[in-house]
Design an enzyme around this catalytic site. Structure first.
Site, PDB file in Angstrom:
ATOM      1  N   SER A 173      84.770  43.452  89.338  1.00 61.74           N
ATOM      2  CA  SER A 173      85.752  44.303  90.032  1.00 61.74           C
ATOM      3  C   SER A 173      85.573  45.768  89.675  1.00 61.74           C
ATOM      4  CB  SER A 173      87.175  43.885  89.654  1.00 61.74           C
ATOM      5  OG  SER A 173      87.364  42.531  89.934  1.00 61.74           O
ATOM      6  N   ALA A 200      85.804  39.911  82.064  1.00 59.43           N
ATOM      7  CA  ALA A 200      87.105  40.145  82.703  1.00 59.43           C
ATOM      8  C   ALA A 200      87.958  41.168  81.971  1.00 59.43           C
ATOM      9  CB  ALA A 200      87.915  38.857  82.823  1.00 59.43           C
ATOM     10  N   GLY A 201      88.619  41.974  82.777  1.00 56.12           N
ATOM     11  CA  GLY A 201      89.605  42.906  82.258  1.00 56.12           C
ATOM     12  C   GLY A 201      89.116  44.332  82.109  1.00 56.12           C
ATOM     13  N   LYS A 240      78.510  29.394  84.850  1.00 54.75           N
ATOM     14  CA  LYS A 240      79.705  30.004  84.275  1.00 54.75           C
ATOM     15  C   LYS A 240      80.874  29.083  84.599  1.00 54.75           C
ATOM     16  CE  LYS A 240      82.913  33.808  84.845  1.00 54.75           C
ATOM     17  NZ  LYS A 240      83.188  35.112  85.434  1.00 54.75           N
ATOM     18  N   GLY A 252      90.771  41.118  86.507  1.00 55.09           N
ATOM     19  CA  GLY A 252      91.152  42.069  87.541  1.00 55.09           C
ATOM     20  C   GLY A 252      92.220  43.064  87.118  1.00 55.09           C
TER      21      GLY A 252
END
Lengths: 376, 273, 66
Positions: free
Chosen positions: B220, B197-198, B110, B171
């Site tokens: 997260s 992400a997000g 990644k 995050g």
């Protein structure tokens, strides 16, 4: 032997076995990312009661992406020599009619006439590649046109990538090449002889043109030759395939409908105006950002109604015979009969009366050649 | 959309392929920010993830560091994908990728380059350069990237195996703020698209799959949740639900067909029809 | 012999090879990747690879990450 349809083109998963319902049509109309399945639904009998809704949707999408404008272009027939035996075409090699080509000074005259009419975009047309009108001749004509016009396109014979690159270098920014029909069996029967009999070579030509750095490639089918829903789904898949592989080039789509012409070929799958309109609406709904073209094959009232209703680009004042714009009576018959014979100012006045601005130039040739358009 | 049709051709196994490897789970898990190794492994197991990201760090001098990832290596059917986090430019990322390959024995990487330590937004230019070099070096390159449709095609052109556009800032938990751009990426992509992400809630993961994304990557949202193991399971269910919904086709939106007062199509009646 | 290990000065007692250094540091059995003067030393050649005064050694391991 009938050529095999490549898997990326085959429309059968969306056309086989399942009859679309009104619910499918409604879903297609509100889908976030409509595709082949939605197009098939919008072209099914179930969509008939949705014509007005489709028209509204098509107008809204056209307005959102193109504003209240219609791009204008003019065709210029350079030659009508042909070695193909397309059963439906006025230029087919077995049609008895005078054959000629424009000599370069005549090309200049015709270009000057088109320029006076206000055009900035010209589409150069020939028949199949012949010794009378082959690649070198075309290249010279493109160079001449590129000196005067901001956008020069060709609608000619399939070429090699290298030939397309040479044309691009000479100032050609667009290639139009219709598959006519994507049905391999129908294609084989209709193209009786000549180089055009090679289905796969023709199918691959748009990709070669894009590979060579053409800014736009025009696709289309000749409506009337085969099941129009089949061809429409193929057209969409072809466009989507090209967009994935050649993302730096644009696509345009045209909707030529078989009209009476030399040879008296009758459409096997006749497409009426209502069906043609629905096809344009449906394609606009699934491809909101692709220019959709309508030529002067159609009658004035139909063109007036379709302008801005999916259609974003039109020709006007067209002549479909070789030397048609000159003062002298053209020596040849047209490739097809013109349905809208109005002058350019008349068509422009009509567009303005409908709240649409005719746009003759939206790209400047000064940008041409600044950077290679090819991949890599 | 075009991609949808393929899924609806009655394929028995709904697998997706990245870099020549087949996967059935469409949930990828990150392993950072967990309170301990046991929770992390429990979450990975509950998620059903087959691709799990890990990071690379220098060993500290303290004699007994907790080896969080030891237990992961013993799990069957999991592909470790080292990331290049900490890299601030292409050459650092390339170096990290090579170390990761050495350590994991996996060609997956990644590519993650975020020079700004506050918002951690990926650097598109350095990411492109690193992806180009690593793809040529036969890595299975999965770039974490801004949701930019042009960058997506550029990354595809240099040989990336997938695209990993962000749903929103890493995050942030702002969900699919980039939905419009994601649709454009999906429309023309020839390789899998994974939202990375997000995301905060399983419903957002479901929405990404409903939209046609091939998979999502979360970290997260699981690690910082009240119960990471339970949340990992919830994400797994959401991803499966979203995928199934995508394959089934959503019902129409809105309140039915509007009727025009002055019909747009009246001009059609004259000729034929 | 004085080395720089992970950016800090390290006094190697007896270790003359990469493998011996890892043993001496108590990380012989762990999954690490060794970078000697900016060059990766494959696991198979750690025993054969000797160390010299002033060498820079970086040792990496996997940690949790997203």
């Amino acid at each position: 032997m009938t050529p095999q349809m490549p898997a990326w083109l085959d429309p059968s998963p969306w056309l086989d076995g399942r009859v679309a319902t009104p619910a499918d049509v409604e879903r297609a109309l509100t889908c976030d990312e409509p595709g082949p399945r939605e197009l098939a639904a919008l072209l099914s009998p179930a969509a008939h009661p949705f014509m007005e809704v489709m028209a509204q949707s098509a107008r809204a999408l056209t307005r959102r992406h193109f504003g209240r404008t219609i791009s204008m272009y003019a065709p210029l027939y350079l030659a009508n020599y042909c070695t193909n035996g397309c059963a439906y075409c006025g230029f087919a090699s077995d049609r008895v009619q005078p054959r000629c080509r424009l000599e370069l000074p005549e090309v200049e005259e015709e270009l000057a006439t088109l320029k006076e009419m206000g055009f900035e975009e010209v589409l150069l047309l020939t028949g199949e590649r012949t010794s009378h009108a082959g690649f070198d001749y075309l290249l010279e004509c493109v160079s001449l046109a590129a000196q005067r016009f901001h956008a020069v396109g060709v609608e000619v014979f399939p070429m090699t990538t290298r030939e397309y690159a040479l044309l691009a270098e000479a100032g050609c920014s667009g290639v139009t090449i219709y598959q006519e029909t994507y049905d391999p069996r129908r294609y084989d029967r209709l193209h009786r002889w000549g180089p055009k009999k090679d289905y796969l070579d023709r199918l691959d030509a748009p990709a070669r043109a894009m590979e060579a750095g053409m800014r736009t490639v025009g696709l289309g089918v000749l409506l009337g030759l085969s099941d129009p829903a089949f061809d429409a789904v193929c057209l969409l898949r072809h466009a989507a395939h090209l967009r994935r592989d050649h993302w730096k080039s644009g696509i345009t789509l045209s909707f030529p409908r078989l009209r009476p012409q030399a040879g008296n070929f009758a459409a096997t799958f006749p497409v009426d105006e209502a069906w043609l309109a629905r096809l344009v609406f449906a394609v606009r709904i699934v491809l909101p950002d692709v220019p959709l073209l309508l030529s002067t094959r159609e009658r004035p009232e139909f063109r007036d109604g379709m302008a801005g209703l999916g259609i974003s680009k039109m020709s006007a004042g067209s002549r479909t015979s070789v030397g048609g714009y000159g003062v002298a009576e053209p020596a040849t018959e047209g490739q097809f009969e013109v349905g809208d014979k109005r002058s350019v100012p008349d068509v422009c006045a009509m567009l303005r009366s409908r709240g649409l601005e005719p746009v003759f130039k939206n790209w400047d040739s000064v940008f041409r050649g600044g950077e290679a358009c090819g991949h890599g | 959309m075009e991609r949808q049709g393929k899924a609806q051709q009655g394929e028995l196994r709904d697998e997706w392929i990245v870099g020549g490897h087949r996967f059935s789970s469409r949930l990828l898990m990150g392993t950072g920010k967990f309170e301990n190794a046991e929770t992390m492994v429990g979450a990975v197991l509950a998620s059903g993830a087959q691709i799990v990201t890990v990071a690379l760090r220098r060993i500290g001098r303290s004699p007994r560091e907790d080896d969080m990832l030891g237990p992961l290596g013993e799990l069957k059917g999991i592909t470790l994908m080292p990331n290049t986090s900490g890299a601030r430019n292409a050459s650092e990322a390339i170096r990290a990728a090579r170390l990761g390959r050495e350590l994991c024995g996996s060609p997956f990487v990644k590519v993650e380059i975020h020079p700004n330590p506050h918002h951690l937004m990926p650097d598109p230019i350095e990411t492109f350069e690193a992806a180009r070099v690593l793809a040529a070096d036969r890595f299975v390159v999965m770039p974490y990237m801004p949701a930019d449709p042009v960058l997506a095609k550029r990354l595809e052109d240099v040989g990336c195996a997938s695209l990993m556009p962000l749903g929103s800032a890493i995050g942030s938990g702002n969900g699919l703020a980039t939905a419009g751009m994601l649709r454009l990426i999906l429309r023309d992509a020839r390789i899998p698209v994974i939202v990375d992400a997000g995301l905060r809630s399983p419903s957002e993961a479901a929405a990404a799959l409903e939209m046609g994304c091939d998979a999502v990557l979360v970290n997260s949202a699981v690690a910082a949740s009240g119960d990471p193991v339970a949340m990992a399971a919830a994400f797994a269910q959401a991803v499966e639900a979203g995928r199934n919904a995508y394959r089934a086709g959503l019902m129409p939106r809105g309140g039915g067909a509007a009727v025009a007062t002055s019909p747009l199509t009246s001009f059609l009646s004259v000729e034929d029809s | 012999m004085e080395l720089t290990v992970n950016g800090e000065t390290y006094e190697a007692k007896e270790a003359e090879s990469v493998a011996a250094l890892l043993e001496e540091m108590g990380i012989g059995g762990r999954a690490v990747v060794v970078v000697l003067n900016d060059e990766v030393v494959p696991a198979s050649s750690r025993s054969a690879r000797g160390l010299r005064e002033g060498d820079r050694v970086d040792l990496f391991r996997l940690v949790g990450g997203g």
